[in-house]
Scaffold this motif. Structure first.
Motif, mmCIF file in Angstrom:
data_model
loop_
_atom_site.group_PDB
_atom_site.id
_atom_site.type_symbol
_atom_site.label_atom_id
_atom_site.label_comp_id
_atom_site.label_asym_id
_atom_site.label_seq_id
_atom_site.Cartn_x
_atom_site.Cartn_y
_atom_site.Cartn_z
ATOM 1 N N MET A 214 0.829 -1.198 0.000
ATOM 2 C CA MET A 214 0.000 0.000 0.000
ATOM 3 C C MET A 214 0.867 1.252 0.000
ATOM 4 S SD MET A 214 -3.296 0.879 2.422
ATOM 5 C CE MET A 214 -2.398 0.602 3.947
ATOM 6 N N GLN A 215 0.369 2.276 -0.703
ATOM 7 C CA GLN A 215 0.969 3.608 -0.689
ATOM 8 C C GLN A 215 -0.005 4.551 0.004
ATOM 9 O OE1 GLN A 215 1.270 5.623 -4.491
ATOM 10 N NE2 GLN A 215 3.163 6.613 -3.898
ATOM 11 N N VAL A 216 0.510 5.382 0.920
ATOM 12 C CA VAL A 216 -0.324 6.314 1.678
ATOM 13 C C VAL A 216 0.174 7.732 1.437
ATOM 14 C CG1 VAL A 216 -1.141 7.007 3.965
ATOM 15 C CG2 VAL A 216 -0.775 4.582 3.459
ATOM 16 N N GLY A 217 -0.736 8.633 1.090
ATOM 17 C CA GLY A 217 -0.378 10.031 0.870
ATOM 18 C C GLY A 217 -1.393 10.957 1.503
ATOM 19 N N ASN A 218 -1.272 12.228 1.225
ATOM 20 C CA ASN A 218 -2.170 13.232 1.782
ATOM 21 C C ASN A 218 -3.520 13.154 1.080
ATOM 22 O OD1 ASN A 218 -3.466 15.458 2.790
ATOM 23 N ND2 ASN A 218 -1.772 16.878 2.454
ATOM 24 N N GLY A 219 -4.505 12.616 1.758
ATOM 25 C CA GLY A 219 -5.843 12.540 1.207
ATOM 26 C C GLY A 219 -6.158 11.274 0.438
ATOM 27 N N PHE A 220 -5.235 10.294 0.392
ATOM 28 C CA PHE A 220 -5.525 9.060 -0.338
ATOM 29 C C PHE A 220 -4.672 7.917 0.189
ATOM 30 C CE2 PHE A 220 -1.609 10.265 -2.386
ATOM 31 C CZ PHE A 220 -1.026 9.068 -2.747
ATOM 32 N N TYR A 221 -5.096 6.705 -0.136
ATOM 33 C CA TYR A 221 -4.198 5.557 -0.087
ATOM 34 C C TYR A 221 -4.599 4.628 -1.220
ATOM 35 C CZ TYR A 221 -7.920 2.999 2.480
ATOM 36 O OH TYR A 221 -9.105 2.417 2.876
ATOM 37 N N LYS A 222 -3.641 3.840 -1.694
ATOM 38 C CA LYS A 222 -3.943 2.931 -2.783
ATOM 39 C C LYS A 222 -3.130 1.660 -2.645
ATOM 40 C CE LYS A 222 -0.765 5.210 -6.062
ATOM 41 N NZ LYS A 222 -0.693 5.890 -7.371
ATOM 42 N N TYR A 223 -3.642 0.608 -3.281
ATOM 43 C CA TYR A 223 -3.019 -0.700 -3.198
ATOM 44 C C TYR A 223 -2.042 -0.933 -4.337
ATOM 45 C CZ TYR A 223 -6.738 -1.728 0.096
ATOM 46 O OH TYR A 223 -7.572 -1.699 1.169
ATOM 47 N N GLY A 224 -1.040 -1.727 -4.041
ATOM 48 C CA GLY A 224 -0.132 -2.240 -5.046
ATOM 49 C C GLY A 224 -0.020 -3.731 -4.817
ATOM 50 N N ALA A 225 1.013 -4.337 -5.334
ATOM 51 C CA ALA A 225 1.190 -5.766 -5.132
ATOM 52 C C ALA A 225 2.651 -6.068 -4.893
ATOM 53 C CB ALA A 225 0.691 -6.551 -6.325
ATOM 54 N N VAL A 226 2.891 -7.044 -4.057
ATOM 55 C CA VAL A 226 4.239 -7.468 -3.739
ATOM 56 C C VAL A 226 4.461 -8.832 -4.353
ATOM 57 C CG1 VAL A 226 5.888 -7.889 -1.901
ATOM 58 C CG2 VAL A 226 4.026 -6.264 -1.551
ATOM 59 N N VAL A 227 5.363 -8.897 -5.309
ATOM 60 C CA VAL A 227 5.672 -10.168 -5.957
ATOM 61 C C VAL A 227 6.666 -10.904 -5.082
ATOM 62 C CG1 VAL A 227 6.563 -11.274 -8.033
ATOM 63 C CG2 VAL A 227 5.266 -9.145 -8.204
ATOM 64 N N THR A 228 6.304 -12.085 -4.634
ATOM 65 C CA THR A 228 7.151 -12.801 -3.679
ATOM 66 C C THR A 228 7.394 -14.240 -4.134
ATOM 67 O OG1 THR A 228 5.219 -13.444 -2.389
ATOM 68 C CG2 THR A 228 6.357 -11.452 -1.716
ATOM 69 N N TRP A 229 8.571 -14.725 -3.907
ATOM 70 C CA TRP A 229 8.871 -16.128 -4.106
ATOM 71 C C TRP A 229 10.043 -16.481 -3.209
ATOM 72 C CZ3 TRP A 229 10.261 -12.164 -6.977
ATOM 73 C CH2 TRP A 229 11.590 -12.049 -7.407
ATOM 74 N N THR A 230 10.061 -17.679 -2.701
ATOM 75 C CA THR A 230 11.003 -18.113 -1.651
ATOM 76 C C THR A 230 11.113 -17.016 -0.608
ATOM 77 O OG1 THR A 230 12.948 -17.322 -2.880
ATOM 78 C CG2 THR A 230 12.236 -19.580 -3.281
ATOM 79 N N ALA A 231 12.311 -16.521 -0.369
ATOM 80 C CA ALA A 231 12.489 -15.493 0.655
ATOM 81 C C ALA A 231 12.670 -14.110 0.043
ATOM 82 C CB ALA A 231 13.691 -15.821 1.531
ATOM 83 N N GLN A 232 12.391 -13.995 -1.257
ATOM 84 C CA GLN A 232 12.657 -12.730 -1.937
ATOM 85 C C GLN A 232 11.361 -11.976 -2.199
ATOM 86 O OE1 GLN A 232 15.890 -12.020 -2.225
ATOM 87 N NE2 GLN A 232 16.157 -14.000 -1.243
ATOM 88 N N GLY A 233 11.456 -10.684 -2.451
ATOM 89 C CA GLY A 233 10.250 -9.931 -2.745
ATOM 90 C C GLY A 233 10.553 -8.548 -3.266
ATOM 91 N N ILE A 234 9.624 -8.012 -4.012
ATOM 92 C CA ILE A 234 9.727 -6.647 -4.510
ATOM 93 C C ILE A 234 8.318 -6.161 -4.821
ATOM 94 C CG2 ILE A 234 10.060 -7.422 -6.893
ATOM 95 C CD1 ILE A 234 11.653 -4.919 -7.426
ATOM 96 N N ILE A 235 8.077 -4.882 -4.619
ATOM 97 C CA ILE A 235 6.807 -4.321 -5.023
ATOM 98 C C ILE A 235 6.780 -4.271 -6.540
ATOM 99 C CG2 ILE A 235 5.236 -2.374 -4.765
ATOM 100 C CD1 ILE A 235 5.964 -3.692 -2.145
ATOM 101 N N GLY A 236 5.758 -4.796 -7.178
ATOM 102 C CA GLY A 236 5.763 -4.872 -8.627
ATOM 103 C C GLY A 236 4.493 -4.347 -9.265
ATOM 104 N N PRO A 237 4.590 -3.790 -10.472
ATOM 105 C CA PRO A 237 3.409 -3.370 -11.220
ATOM 106 C C PRO A 237 2.813 -4.548 -11.982
ATOM 107 C CG PRO A 237 5.350 -2.872 -12.469
ATOM 108 C CD PRO A 237 5.827 -3.493 -11.175
ATOM 109 N N GLY A 238 1.715 -4.316 -12.647
ATOM 110 C CA GLY A 238 1.173 -5.350 -13.510
ATOM 111 C C GLY A 238 -0.279 -5.650 -13.215
ATOM 112 N N ASP A 239 -0.852 -6.595 -13.969
ATOM 113 C CA ASP A 239 -2.234 -7.011 -13.798
ATOM 114 C C ASP A 239 -2.290 -8.246 -12.916
ATOM 115 O OD1 ASP A 239 -2.942 -4.988 -15.488
ATOM 116 O OD2 ASP A 239 -2.957 -6.265 -17.280
ATOM 117 N N TYR A 240 -3.433 -8.431 -12.258
ATOM 118 C CA TYR A 240 -3.565 -9.531 -11.313
ATOM 119 C C TYR A 240 -4.921 -10.179 -11.532
ATOM 120 C CZ TYR A 240 0.441 -7.102 -9.674
ATOM 121 O OH TYR A 240 1.666 -6.495 -9.642
ATOM 122 N N ASN A 241 -4.982 -11.485 -11.478
ATOM 123 C CA ASN A 241 -6.139 -12.188 -11.995
ATOM 124 C C ASN A 241 -7.046 -12.773 -10.921
ATOM 125 O OD1 ASN A 241 -4.556 -14.236 -11.052
ATOM 126 N ND2 ASN A 241 -4.641 -15.487 -12.892
#
Length: 220
Positions: free
Chosen positions: A180-207
């Motif tokens: 999640m991203q939080v700012g002045n007057g809003f918040y929005k969701y993102g997605a964290v791509v994870t596998w094994t012990a690794q992870g990064i916030i990633g863009p893209g479509d989700y099904n």
């Protein structure tokens, strides 16, 4: 409740109920988080007193970063971010585990067993808005609010959801959880791509589609 004390606000929402403990602030501050990337995850750890009740984790403004929650123990929680950020946070738990000062001036409410459910010496969350959001294919919603740089309930971030990356050949290699991203007057969701012990916030479509309840929390 056959008898006892209930206090409601002008909108008829219950503020204090002798049968249900309020959630009080147990830890707060600002933590510096280094950016994470594929193969290089940099969690920042926050400690808090051990609790028997579930905790509620709230985060403040995240700047350009998306933030998620990582590993958890009974006394610690990790934060992971897509960009370096100094993140304000607040952690709440029930007054039954954190009764507060019992001497001096103040207003204290106990239940029938003598347990503290409210103590005027404690700091409590102020919920200004509760939103049900749908996160689904091509949909990472932005939620607007009128509370400035508020703190937002982030407790469910990092939970494993039934998402797959839909914009890559190797989508079946990924399992995705929420950020999640939080700012002045809003918040929005993102997605964290994870596998094994690794992870990064990633863009893209989700099904997949998941219903999520988030509570907007004002400054205590």
């Amino acid at each position: 409740m056959a008898y006892g004390l209930i206090i409601k606000n002008s909108s008829n929402y219950i503020q204090i109920d002798q049968d249900h403990p309020n959630y009080t602030l147990i830890a707060s501050g600002t933590i510096s988080i280094r950016a994470s990337a594929i193969g290089s995850v940099n969690p920042a750890k926050v400690s808090f007193p051990s609790q028997e009740s579930p905790i509620v984790v709230c985060i403040g403004a995240t700047g350009s970063a998306f933030v998620t929650l990582g590993a958890r123990t009974p006394t610690t929680i990790d934060f992971v971010a897509s960009a370096s950020v100094s993140l304000p946070y607040r952690i709440y738990a029930t007054t039954s585990d954190n009764p507060g000062a019992m001497t001096g001036y103040g207003f204290i409410v106990k239940n029938a067993s003598g347990g503290v459910v409210f103590n005027g010496n404690n700091a409590y969350m102020r919920v200004g808005q509760v939103v049900f959001s749908t996160v689904g294919y091509s949909t990472m919603p932005t939620v607007n609010h009128s509370f400035g740089n508020a703190f937002v309930d982030a407790t469910n971030l990092g939970s494993r959801m039934s998402f797959r990356r839909a914009d890559t050949i190797t989508d079946f290699a990924y399992a995705t959880s929420l950020g999640m991203q939080v700012g002045n007057g809003f918040y929005k969701y993102g997605a964290v791509v994870t596998w094994t012990a690794q992870g990064i916030i990633g863009p893209g479509d989700y099904n997949a589609t998941v219903e999520i309840e988030q509570a907007m929390v004002l400054s205590a």
